[in-house]
Design a protein around this motif. Structure first.
Motif, PDB file in Angstrom:
ATOM      1  N   HIS A  62      47.956 -16.533  49.186  1.00  0.00           N
ATOM      2  CA  HIS A  62      48.398 -15.462  48.284  1.00  0.00           C
ATOM      3  C   HIS A  62      48.937 -16.114  47.020  1.00  0.00           C
ATOM      4  N   THR A  63      48.667 -15.494  45.881  1.00  0.00           N
ATOM      5  CA  THR A  63      49.200 -16.031  44.623  1.00  0.00           C
ATOM      6  C   THR A  63      49.218 -14.959  43.534  1.00  0.00           C
ATOM      7  N   SER A  64      50.144 -15.141  42.592  1.00  0.00           N
ATOM      8  CA  SER A  64      50.109 -14.317  41.377  1.00  0.00           C
ATOM      9  C   SER A  64      49.794 -15.207  40.178  1.00  0.00           C
ATOM     10  N   ASN A  65      49.509 -16.455  40.444  1.00  0.00           N
ATOM     11  CA  ASN A  65      49.225 -17.412  39.376  1.00  0.00           C
ATOM     12  C   ASN A  65      47.720 -17.358  39.043  1.00  0.00           C
ATOM     13  N   GLU A  66      47.409 -16.816  37.849  1.00  0.00           N
ATOM     14  CA  GLU A  66      46.000 -16.583  37.487  1.00  0.00           C
ATOM     15  C   GLU A  66      45.213 -17.887  37.387  1.00  0.00           C
ATOM     16  N   ARG A  67      45.882 -18.917  36.918  1.00  0.00           N
ATOM     17  CA  ARG A  67      45.178 -20.192  36.782  1.00  0.00           C
ATOM     18  C   ARG A  67      44.783 -20.722  38.157  1.00  0.00           C
ATOM     19  N   VAL A  68      45.702 -20.630  39.118  1.00  0.00           N
ATOM     20  CA  VAL A  68      45.426 -21.099  40.479  1.00  0.00           C
ATOM     21  C   VAL A  68      44.328 -20.236  41.115  1.00  0.00           C
ATOM     22  N   TRP A  69      44.407 -18.931  40.906  1.00  0.00           N
ATOM     23  CA  TRP A  69      43.418 -18.016  41.494  1.00  0.00           C
ATOM     24  C   TRP A  69      42.013 -18.327  40.970  1.00  0.00           C
ATOM     25  N   GLU A  70      41.936 -18.541  39.661  1.00  0.00           N
ATOM     26  CA  GLU A  70      40.628 -18.883  39.074  1.00  0.00           C
ATOM     27  C   GLU A  70      40.132 -20.208  39.657  1.00  0.00           C
ATOM     28  N   TYR A  71      41.034 -21.168  39.784  1.00  0.00           N
ATOM     29  CA  TYR A  71      40.649 -22.511  40.278  1.00  0.00           C
ATOM     30  C   TYR A  71      40.148 -22.445  41.719  1.00  0.00           C
ATOM     31  N   VAL A  72      40.896 -21.768  42.604  1.00  0.00           N
ATOM     32  CA  VAL A  72      40.497 -21.783  44.017  1.00  0.00           C
ATOM     33  C   VAL A  72      39.188 -21.024  44.235  1.00  0.00           C
ATOM     34  N   ASN A  73      38.928 -20.037  43.382  1.00  0.00           N
ATOM     35  CA  ASN A  73      37.673 -19.291  43.524  1.00  0.00           C
ATOM     36  C   ASN A  73      36.442 -20.104  43.155  1.00  0.00           C
ATOM     37  N   ARG A  74      36.640 -21.282  42.590  1.00  0.00           N
ATOM     38  CA  ARG A  74      35.488 -22.160  42.347  1.00  0.00           C
ATOM     39  C   ARG A  74      34.952 -22.731  43.659  1.00  0.00           C
TER      40      ARG A  74
END
Ligand code: FAD
Ligand code: UDP
Length: 387
Positions: A62-74
């Protein structure tokens, strides 16, 4: 030639390795003393049932950090899983975290939000407006004494084996209290589980021609070619193992909690009807039971078998896996001394949960690793060519 040695293949180490290999074309060697990558996020399918089991305890992303969310979705897609927890107190099951449903069930009432708020406020009044200084005071302050004693005090005592008055208030600030019937466990914008499992995700992060992974290799084992004495000062190192271990406990041991897991395959299709059931009463020795099939309702798992795992908590000895920093006042003081020592290590960077003695969730470990790359490692390797 290796540009960077990464000690530990958890999310912190893998993120740094992946970024430097992909973005800067650097050659990274990752070592890990375990026989698999991924640190505590590692999972494997239980052989009899094929059910994915998180080997080191349930891991919910779970995260609210957009940068992390974009990164993990790679590296992975996520399911629409939303975490919900129930707790079994004196033979009755309640929703967690504490919400209007828990409050009304506990007090046999039908309060609306305002009435429930007024009730809890009255029960929390014993602190007299004082800022809570420890977990015990924070518990009473948040939910009043009756709910605190039913759902938090004994659970916390079992989990931390430390008097709640000596634990930081921050441990339960993580747990929201809601005056609605919303019983989502996390408040974050993004939540889900990796569609094809944690290990597939972790392996994709390590799958780069510039990344070499060497397992079963302890950084302090001088019989291995890659070890502390041979490497430090020769090549930059990112160390994500325990910080006190790095200095051979010269300033004393930091206290950690470890967990024992008892896994069982049961010949029933569904044991508890939910992924996690907490047990907050003192007479039950475990803190919770995980039932892994419920993390992936979208998968075709056998309908006549299930895998459960009971979780027990205790203080870690040196030979145990350190899982949670206990973080007493004495620990915090010792940590400062260790931080001072880390400054003197040439080109050694300390990161991750163990390396910084911090309770980091996966998204926090990944976010911190991205920042380390931006702020320290990219400038260190600034002579190298971007790819
Ligand atoms: P780790 O995953 O611990 O990786 C460190 C690695 O270093 C390990 O593989 C270890 O073997 C290796 N290592 C250590 N010492 C040496 C050495 N001397 N030589 C070589 N290798 C070494 N986060 C969430 O977001 N959601 C959750 O639901 C969640 N649940 C958790 C439940 C439990 C029981 C635990 C313990 C953690 C949980 N976490 C959860 C946190 C999550 O596991 C961490 O955020 C994440 O693993 C951090 O990664 P890391 O790389 O810092 O550490
Ligand atoms: N906690 C509790 N009762 C519960 C669940 C949590 O008292 O039913 C407290 C406990 O002190 C625990 C803290 O809240 O250490 C954080 O719980 P969480 O489930 O977020 O932590 P985890 O162990 O999953 O990292």
């Amino acid at each position: 030639m290796t540009d960077l040695v990464v000690v530990g293949s958890g999310f912190y180490g893998l993120t740094v390795a992946e970024r430097l290999a992909t973005e800067r074309g650097l050659k990274v060697l990752i070592i890990d003393r375990r026989s698999h990558i991924g640190g505590n996020a590692y999972s494997a399918n239980e052989p009899e049932t094929g059910i994915e089991v998180h080997q080191y305890g349930a891991h919910l992303f779970h995260t609210s950090n957009e940068r992390v969310w974009e990164y993990v979705n790679r590296f992975t897609a996520f399911t629409s899983y939303v975490h919900r927890v129930y707790t079994s107190h004196k033979g009755e099951v309640y929703p967690m975290p504490i919400n209007l449903g828990t409050i009304n069930q506990f007090f046999r009432s039908a309060h609306g939000p305002d009435a429930a708020r007024a009730l809890i406020k009255e029960q929390a009044a014993e602190l007299g407006g004082k800022t809570p200084e420890n977990l015990d005071e924070q518990g009473v302050n948040l939910i009043g004494r009756p709910l605190y004693e039913a759902f938090i005090r004994e659970y916390t005592a079992k989990q931390w084996q430390t008097d709640p008055r000596e634990l930081p208030a921050s441990i339960i600030s993580r747990l929201p209290v809601r005056y609605t019937y919303d019983n989502r466990y996390f408040n974050d914008t993004h939540e889900g589980l990796p569609v094809d499992g944690y290990t597939a995700w972790l392996e994709r992060m390590a799958d780069h021609p510039n990344i070499t992974v060497q397992l079963d290799t302890d950084f302090f084992d001088t019989s291995q070619p890659i070890n502390k004495a041979a490497v430090v000062g020769q090549v930059p190192v990112l160390y994500t193992g325990a910080v006190d271990r790095y200095f051979d406990y010269a300033e004393g041991e930091l206290s950690w909690r470890t967990l024992d897991f008892e896994q069982e395959v049961l010949q029933v299709g569904d044991f508890q009807g939910t992924p996690v059931m907490n047990y907050p009463d003192a007479d039950i020795p475990y803190t919770r039971i995980h039932e892994f099939r419920h993390f992936h309702p979208e998968r075709e798992y056998p309908t006549d078998k299930t895998v459960i795992m009971r979780e027990f908590s205790r203080f870690a000895e040196r030979s145990d896996e350190p899982y949670y920093p206990v973080n007493t006042a004495a620990d915090r003081e010792r940590l400062l001394t260790y931080r001072g020592l880390t400054e003197g290590e040439p080109n050694v960077f300390f990161g991750g949960r163990l390396g910084t003695y911090q309770y980091l969730d996966m998204h926090m470990a990944i976010g911190a690793a991205l920042s380390l790359v931006d702020n320290k490692l990219s400038p260190l390797f600034s002579g190298t060519k971007d790819v």
